[in-house]
Design a protein around this motif. Structure first.
Motif, mmCIF file in Angstrom:
data_model
loop_
_atom_site.group_PDB
_atom_site.id
_atom_site.type_symbol
_atom_site.label_atom_id
_atom_site.label_comp_id
_atom_site.label_asym_id
_atom_site.label_seq_id
_atom_site.Cartn_x
_atom_site.Cartn_y
_atom_site.Cartn_z
ATOM 1 N N LEU A 161 -3.116 -6.511 -15.267
ATOM 2 C CA LEU A 161 -3.489 -7.499 -14.258
ATOM 3 C C LEU A 161 -2.746 -7.267 -12.954
ATOM 4 C CD1 LEU A 161 -3.507 -10.794 -16.388
ATOM 5 C CD2 LEU A 161 -5.486 -9.474 -15.638
ATOM 6 N N VAL A 162 -1.446 -7.006 -13.068
ATOM 7 C CA VAL A 162 -0.622 -6.784 -11.868
ATOM 8 C C VAL A 162 -1.115 -5.553 -11.109
ATOM 9 C CG1 VAL A 162 1.680 -6.166 -11.052
ATOM 10 C CG2 VAL A 162 1.407 -7.937 -12.797
ATOM 11 N N LYS A 163 -1.362 -4.480 -11.852
ATOM 12 C CA LYS A 163 -1.810 -3.232 -11.222
ATOM 13 C C LYS A 163 -3.101 -3.440 -10.443
ATOM 14 C CE LYS A 163 -3.982 1.130 -12.605
ATOM 15 N NZ LYS A 163 -4.265 2.027 -13.733
ATOM 16 N N HIS A 164 -4.103 -4.039 -11.083
ATOM 17 C CA HIS A 164 -5.392 -4.183 -10.408
ATOM 18 C C HIS A 164 -5.355 -5.275 -9.335
ATOM 19 C CE1 HIS A 164 -7.895 -1.245 -12.473
ATOM 20 N NE2 HIS A 164 -7.156 -1.496 -13.550
ATOM 21 N N GLY A 165 -4.491 -6.251 -9.505
ATOM 22 C CA GLY A 165 -4.314 -7.237 -8.440
ATOM 23 C C GLY A 165 -3.787 -6.585 -7.176
ATOM 24 N N ILE A 166 -2.821 -5.670 -7.340
ATOM 25 C CA ILE A 166 -2.245 -4.958 -6.196
ATOM 26 C C ILE A 166 -3.262 -3.999 -5.583
ATOM 27 C CG2 ILE A 166 -0.519 -3.221 -5.553
ATOM 28 C CD1 ILE A 166 1.414 -4.625 -7.497
ATOM 29 N N LEU A 167 -4.026 -3.295 -6.420
ATOM 30 C CA LEU A 167 -5.050 -2.380 -5.903
ATOM 31 C C LEU A 167 -6.096 -3.138 -5.086
ATOM 32 C CD1 LEU A 167 -5.642 -0.001 -8.959
ATOM 33 C CD2 LEU A 167 -4.630 0.608 -6.762
ATOM 34 N N MET A 168 -6.482 -4.321 -5.580
ATOM 35 C CA MET A 168 -7.500 -5.098 -4.869
ATOM 36 C C MET A 168 -6.987 -5.578 -3.518
ATOM 37 S SD MET A 168 -9.646 -7.370 -7.636
ATOM 38 C CE MET A 168 -8.406 -7.609 -8.900
ATOM 39 N N TRP A 169 -5.774 -6.129 -3.494
ATOM 40 C CA TRP A 169 -5.292 -6.733 -2.252
ATOM 41 C C TRP A 169 -4.797 -5.694 -1.248
ATOM 42 C CZ3 TRP A 169 -6.242 -10.934 0.186
ATOM 43 C CH2 TRP A 169 -5.459 -11.290 1.291
ATOM 44 N N TYR A 170 -4.040 -4.716 -1.735
ATOM 45 C CA TYR A 170 -3.384 -3.798 -0.806
ATOM 46 C C TYR A 170 -4.195 -2.526 -0.514
ATOM 47 C CZ TYR A 170 0.677 -6.778 -1.026
ATOM 48 O OH TYR A 170 1.519 -7.861 -0.920
ATOM 49 N N LYS A 171 -5.134 -2.176 -1.395
ATOM 50 C CA LYS A 171 -5.983 -1.013 -1.135
ATOM 51 C C LYS A 171 -7.448 -1.398 -0.971
ATOM 52 C CE LYS A 171 -4.741 2.734 -1.101
ATOM 53 N NZ LYS A 171 -4.218 3.549 0.035
ATOM 54 N N LYS A 172 -7.759 -2.683 -1.154
ATOM 55 C CA LYS A 172 -9.142 -3.174 -1.110
ATOM 56 C C LYS A 172 -10.011 -2.391 -2.089
ATOM 57 C CE LYS A 172 -7.529 -5.750 2.122
ATOM 58 N NZ LYS A 172 -6.950 -7.032 1.718
ATOM 59 N N ASN A 173 -9.418 -2.040 -3.210
ATOM 60 C CA ASN A 173 -10.059 -1.188 -4.204
ATOM 61 C C ASN A 173 -10.298 -1.976 -5.497
ATOM 62 O OD1 ASN A 173 -9.002 1.641 -6.222
ATOM 63 N ND2 ASN A 173 -11.055 1.036 -5.633
ATOM 64 N N LEU A 174 -11.546 -2.322 -5.742
ATOM 65 C CA LEU A 174 -11.921 -3.044 -6.958
ATOM 66 C C LEU A 174 -12.575 -2.049 -7.915
ATOM 67 C CD1 LEU A 174 -12.453 -5.480 -8.720
ATOM 68 C CD2 LEU A 174 -14.323 -6.139 -7.221
ATOM 69 N N GLN A 175 -11.848 -1.679 -8.963
ATOM 70 C CA GLN A 175 -12.307 -0.668 -9.913
ATOM 71 C C GLN A 175 -13.043 -1.351 -11.074
ATOM 72 O OE1 GLN A 175 -8.827 1.657 -10.995
ATOM 73 N NE2 GLN A 175 -8.566 2.442 -8.919
ATOM 74 N N VAL A 176 -14.315 -1.625 -10.865
ATOM 75 C CA VAL A 176 -15.092 -2.418 -11.818
ATOM 76 C C VAL A 176 -15.109 -1.794 -13.208
ATOM 77 C CG1 VAL A 176 -17.363 -3.390 -12.320
ATOM 78 C CG2 VAL A 176 -16.518 -3.347 -9.966
ATOM 79 N N ASN A 182 0.826 -1.210 0.000
ATOM 80 C CA ASN A 182 0.000 0.000 0.000
ATOM 81 C C ASN A 182 0.855 1.253 0.000
ATOM 82 O OD1 ASN A 182 0.981 -0.245 2.579
ATOM 83 N ND2 ASN A 182 -0.984 0.029 3.610
ATOM 84 N N LYS A 183 2.163 1.106 0.251
ATOM 85 C CA LYS A 183 3.075 2.251 0.217
ATOM 86 C C LYS A 183 3.610 2.528 -1.187
ATOM 87 C CE LYS A 183 4.848 1.119 4.840
ATOM 88 N NZ LYS A 183 6.057 0.734 5.592
ATOM 89 N N LEU A 184 3.317 1.636 -2.121
ATOM 90 C CA LEU A 184 3.930 1.731 -3.457
ATOM 91 C C LEU A 184 2.900 1.915 -4.564
ATOM 92 C CD1 LEU A 184 6.505 -1.182 -3.060
ATOM 93 C CD2 LEU A 184 7.076 1.240 -3.234
ATOM 94 N N ILE A 185 1.688 2.339 -4.221
ATOM 95 C CA ILE A 185 0.630 2.422 -5.227
ATOM 96 C C ILE A 185 1.002 3.363 -6.368
ATOM 97 C CG2 ILE A 185 -1.781 3.017 -5.623
ATOM 98 C CD1 ILE A 185 -1.284 0.410 -4.049
ATOM 99 N N ASP A 186 1.569 4.525 -6.053
ATOM 100 C CA ASP A 186 1.978 5.469 -7.114
ATOM 101 C C ASP A 186 3.024 4.843 -8.029
ATOM 102 O OD1 ASP A 186 0.261 7.325 -6.127
ATOM 103 O OD2 ASP A 186 1.792 8.482 -5.045
ATOM 104 N N VAL A 187 3.964 4.123 -7.439
ATOM 105 C CA VAL A 187 5.014 3.456 -8.216
ATOM 106 C C VAL A 187 4.409 2.379 -9.108
ATOM 107 C CG1 VAL A 187 7.037 1.949 -8.039
ATOM 108 C CG2 VAL A 187 6.815 3.929 -6.512
ATOM 109 N N VAL A 188 3.514 1.587 -8.537
ATOM 110 C CA VAL A 188 2.860 0.501 -9.282
ATOM 111 C C VAL A 188 2.097 1.061 -10.471
ATOM 112 C CG1 VAL A 188 1.058 -1.266 -9.150
ATOM 113 C CG2 VAL A 188 2.713 -1.027 -7.278
ATOM 114 N N GLU A 189 1.298 2.083 -10.225
ATOM 115 C CA GLU A 189 0.482 2.662 -11.312
ATOM 116 C C GLU A 189 1.361 3.274 -12.392
ATOM 117 O OE1 GLU A 189 -3.748 3.722 -9.213
ATOM 118 O OE2 GLU A 189 -2.174 5.253 -9.107
ATOM 119 N N LYS A 190 2.433 3.925 -11.993
ATOM 120 C CA LYS A 190 3.337 4.549 -12.963
ATOM 121 C C LYS A 190 3.967 3.500 -13.874
ATOM 122 C CE LYS A 190 6.183 7.859 -14.514
ATOM 123 N NZ LYS A 190 5.705 9.023 -15.297
ATOM 124 N N VAL A 191 4.493 2.430 -13.292
ATOM 125 C CA VAL A 191 5.169 1.391 -14.070
ATOM 126 C C VAL A 191 4.171 0.613 -14.917
ATOM 127 C CG1 VAL A 191 6.490 -0.756 -13.912
ATOM 128 C CG2 VAL A 191 7.060 1.161 -12.419
#
Length: 863
Positions: free
Chosen positions: A786-801, A766-775
């Motif tokens: 897939l990697v980006k949204h997998g990380i958002l779901m698990w680490y931010k509990k954010n499912l962007q339907v 959850n500390k690397l969301i900006d880095v993840v989205e940028k890359v």
């Protein structure tokens, strides 16, 4: 601990003697009126109730069981069953069973009854008294004495000082930010205990609760456990549990006095300090000595012999082998147990207990985010993320890890990261607890750093005493030691940082201490140790090197070390380009889309708690059956592909831990570089896998092999059914080939899904969301999506339907990637609270069917 309430008396009798029961109930009216007792017999069962269940439940709950013994009683099968159950409860719960001889009969020929002290006095039948009321008065007086004695024992109160001790959590008492004082009841989780047979071989796993419930089977207990394993907390738990059963445990710990003197005197002294009563009033039959840290005792055998006067006793030691008795029969009298480290389920329970001490209301998914964050934090610090672990999974370490991260927003030493500080904080805590002054801590840290590297340079698990003397000579030539050498060694051994084993070898007590100080030496001497550091970075498939590399990143700000790790990552599976999971790449895989099982949203009755519990149990089994990493390392040396694969996976894990720990201290560009190169390793591995299965001829060979195995298994099953005379199901060659093809492609798909999940959990934070989205946005491929949204779901509990639906509709998005995305979404729904409205939206926008819809379709098709 015991409430002053009426004791439950169960009356077991033959219905032919009911007149005697009624007379007895009348005679004991004063005892009932005074609140001393309440009686129960089967005439209290209401019409329509389950008769046998009511009797069994009341028998189980009874404090005293009165057996109305007569010829009718002895001839009744039901009465004999109740008698046997009652006698089992004597052993199991320590209740009192009182035979009341109502009429002359052959009760003395009953081997069970003749061992019990009967009423009236001397077993004279009530009906033999000239005045029958005198007989019942004799029964009344005897029963009253029994009840009063039980009440006295149950109502003995603990001294306030000892009651506080039983709840004391020592260093953790003031550790929680939202609770002023943490008690043992707040956070205690029972460990598992491994039971050993007479040869000290592992036998079965039990819980302390099981031992208390079956205490009659373990009259003398010996429980072993390493330092910080929770022996004292377990003693406190057993003390309270046994006290709740009306027994009188007494706790003794004499670590510094080495149990010198008579053990009876220590028991008497402890009883006076722990109970508000006259020691003479305590029934020795109910007294249970609990001797904690008994391995410090000088004359163990003498003390154990002296304890023979007590029916029960409990001792704890650091190692079962420390009970070294000349009279081996003494040890054979003990049930032997060892305290196990916490498994995944127990760690989860402990973390939740700590979290729930906070009274702030939270939504379910906010709780899950906090829980998952703390769980990853604990598992990473324990070393579970890349191996079997470097720190034992004992409650003290688990809660210390959480407390360290919660308490200190930034480390005292800015040269290390927050996780590095957690280890250092534990080391400082050990030293300060042992009385090491703050101005001497640097001396101890330097000594440990030099010793760790000496051990590393010798490439040995442990150092003999002679070799240790060589090290000391070299150390004293190089450094001033302002603290006496013997004091330094004594304190390091006392704090369990160093240990001198029975074979006269020195080593670090825990692996994390060794890796921490080796890395510190390398960081402090980076230029002189450049070759060693390069060797470590190039061999991260070895757990030792992987752990040292992680600690290196804590101790050092040397950009060259990080650059070396990145260069090493670029060389892994460099014959392959990172897969994009695009349509063009996976055209051959997408053709099998109908063969691969589809993701399905869970039923509304399937709760996240239930799913998490199932997964934790599966993780428990994995950890229990985990092979020794040394065995794995030996095996991998003979398989270059396996070695390269393990090296790649470990490198990603190490890189992931580095960027997670250095999320706030590395420049964004370096974080992005680390994340991207680590992600590419796994994507290159996936591409190499696709190359392996892309060949149609190779596919057919593997499918044919699977088909042969399935056919053989089907034939074996058919033979078994024929032997049992059961109808067998006939499978055609076409059916078997179809199943083999399904197994092949579904296995391949799960490999793809698991690799994407591996990237998510190895590199996400959850500390690397900006880095993840940028890359990931820069990569702009289905794989990075897939990697980006997998990380958002698990680490931010954010499912962007909506964003996921839009991304999946892209022309380049392969069907295989879409399936992986749907499985990631379903996994999120299984593990988190998702309302009905949100589920409908997911089902509609992402085209993921629900189990309810599938069930409805199946029902319609049948109709």
């Amino acid at each position: 601990m015991q409430e002053n309430k009426a004791l439950k008396t169960f009356i077991s009798y033959s219905h032919l003697d009911e007149c005697h029961v009624n007379t007895f109930r009348t005679h004991i009216s004063p005892l009932k009126n005074n609140g001393l007792v309440e009686d129960w017999y089967d005439r209290k069962i209401l019409p329509g109730s389950k008769f046998n269940a009511q009797i069994d439940n009341n028998l189980e709950d009874a404090d005293v069981i009165c057996l109305f013994v007569s010829a009718n009683f002895l001839a009744s099968k039901a009465c004999q069953n109740e008698k046997e159950n009652a006698l089992e409860l004597v052993d199991k719960k320590g209740i009192s069973v009182v035979p009341i001889i109502v009429s002359d009969c052959g009760w003395l020929d009953d081997p069970d009854l003749k061992e019990l002290l009967a009423l009236p006095t001397d077993g004279k039948a009530v009906t033999r008294f000239t005045d029958i009321n005198s007989g019942w008065k004799d029964v009344y007086d005897g029963l009253k004495n029994t009840l009063e004695q039980i009440h006295r024992h149950r109502n003995i109160s603990l001294t306030s000082e000892f009651a506080s001790f039983l709840q004391d959590t020592e260093l953790l008492a003031k550790a929680h930010s939202n609770k002023q004082h943490v008690t043992l009841d707040d956070i205690y989780v029972c460990p598992n205990l491994v039971a050993y047979d007479d040869l000290k071989d592992c036998e079965t796993i039990q819980s302390p609760q099981m031992i208390v419930d079956n205490f009659h089977e373990h009259l003398r207990l010996c429980m072993s456990g390493a330092s910080q394993s929770g022996k004292t907390s377990l003693c406190k738990y057993l003390f309270k549990s046994l006290r709740d059963r009306g027994l009188v445990p007494v706790y003794i710990r004499d670590r510094h006095g080495q149990y010198k003197g008579k053990i009876q005197n220590k028991i008497t002294e402890a009883l006076k300090k722990q109970y508000n009563c006259d020691v003479k009033d305590i029934d020795t039959e109910k007294l249970i000595p609990i001797l904690d840290d008994f391995h410090f005792a000088k004359d163990k055998e003498k003390h154990i012999n002296d304890l023979a006067q007590y029916k029960n006793c409990i001792v704890t030691v650091d190692d079962i082998c420390n009970l070294n008795f000349a009279d081996e029969s003494l040890l054979q009298a003990f049930s032997l147990f060892n305290i196990k480290e916490f498994n995944a389920s127990q760690r989860d329970t402990l973390i939740k207990k700590w979290m729930y001490l906070s009274e702030a209301p939270q939504k379910d998914n906010d709780i899950y985010q906090d829980l998952d964050h703390k769980t990853e934090l604990v598992n990473t610090t324990l070393g579970k993320a890349i191996g079997r672990g470097i720190m034992p999974a004992y409650p003290f370490f688990i809660l210390s890890i959480i407390n360290t991260y919660e308490t200190f927003a930034r480390p005292l030493n800015q040269e290390i990261t927050s996780q590095g500080y957690c280890y250092q904080a534990l080391i400082y805590m050990y030293l300060r607890k042992e009385g090491v002054r703050n101005d001497d801590i640097d001396t101890y840290m330097n000594f440990l750093t030099e010793f760790a590297f000496y051990k590393f340079s010798q490439n040995k698990e442990e150092i003999s005493r002679d070799e240790f003397e060589v090290f000391m000579d070299r150390y004293l030539e190089k450094y001033n030691l302002p603290v006496d050498q013997d004091i330094v060694i004594a304190k390091l051994r006392s704090t369990r940082i160093l240990e001198l084993c029975d074979l006269n070898n020195y080593s670090f007590c825990y692996k994390y201490l060794y890796y921490f100080f080796v890395a510190k030496y390398l960081a402090d001497h980076a230029s002189d140790c450049a070759k060693t550091i390069e060797t470590i970075i190039n061999n991260l498939h070895k757990d030792e090197y992987a752990y040292i590399a992680i600690f290196l990143s804590h101790h050092s700000r040397d950009g060259n070390i990080l650059e070396e790790i990145v260069l090493n990552a670029c060389c892994l599976f460099d014959k392959y380009a990172p897969t994009t999971l695009s349509k063009k790449e996976l055209h051959f895989f997408d053709k099998q889309a109908q063969t691969i099982v589809q993701a399905v949203l869970p039923k509304t009755v399937a709760t996240p708690e239930g799913e998490r519990k199932r997964r934790l149990k599966a993780q428990d089994k994995i950890e229990e059956g985990c092979k020794d990493t040394e065995e794995e390392s030996t095996q991998e040396e003979h398989d270059e592909l396996f070695k390269e694969l393990r090296r790649s996976i470990k490198t990603v894990e190490v890189m992931g831990l580095i960027i997670k720990n250095r999320a706030g201290s590395l420049e964004k560009a370096r974080l992005q570089e680390f994340f991207e190169e680590a992600m590419k390793i796994h994507l290159r591995i996936l591409n190499s896998f696709f190359e392996l299965i892309r060949n149609e001829e190779g596919q057919l060979q593997i499918i044919e092999y699977i088909s042969t195995r399935v056919d053989k298994a089907a034939e074996q099953k058919a033979q078994k059914r024929r032997r049992l005379g059961q109808k067998e199901k006939i499978y055609s060659k076409e059916d078997i080939d179809k199943l083999a093809r399904s197994i092949f492609w579904n296995t391949n798909f799960m490999i793809v899904y698991n690799y994407i999940s591996k990237i998510v959990h190895s590199l996400g934070s959850n500390k690397l969301i900006d880095v993840v989205e940028k890359v990931c946005d820069s990569g702009n491929t289905p794989a990075s999506f897939l990697v980006k949204h997998g990380i958002l779901m698990w680490y931010k509990k954010n499912l962007q339907v909506d964003n996921i639906a839009k991304g999946m509709s892209g022309e380049d998005f392969s069907d295989t990637a879409k399936k992986v995305m749907r499985f990631l979404v379903v996994n999120h729904c299984l593990m988190h609270s998702v309302g009905f409205k949100e589920q409908q939206r997911i089902e509609k926008n992402l085209h993921i069917p629900s189990q309810q819809v599938l069930a409805l379709k199946a029902k319609r098709s049948k109709n």
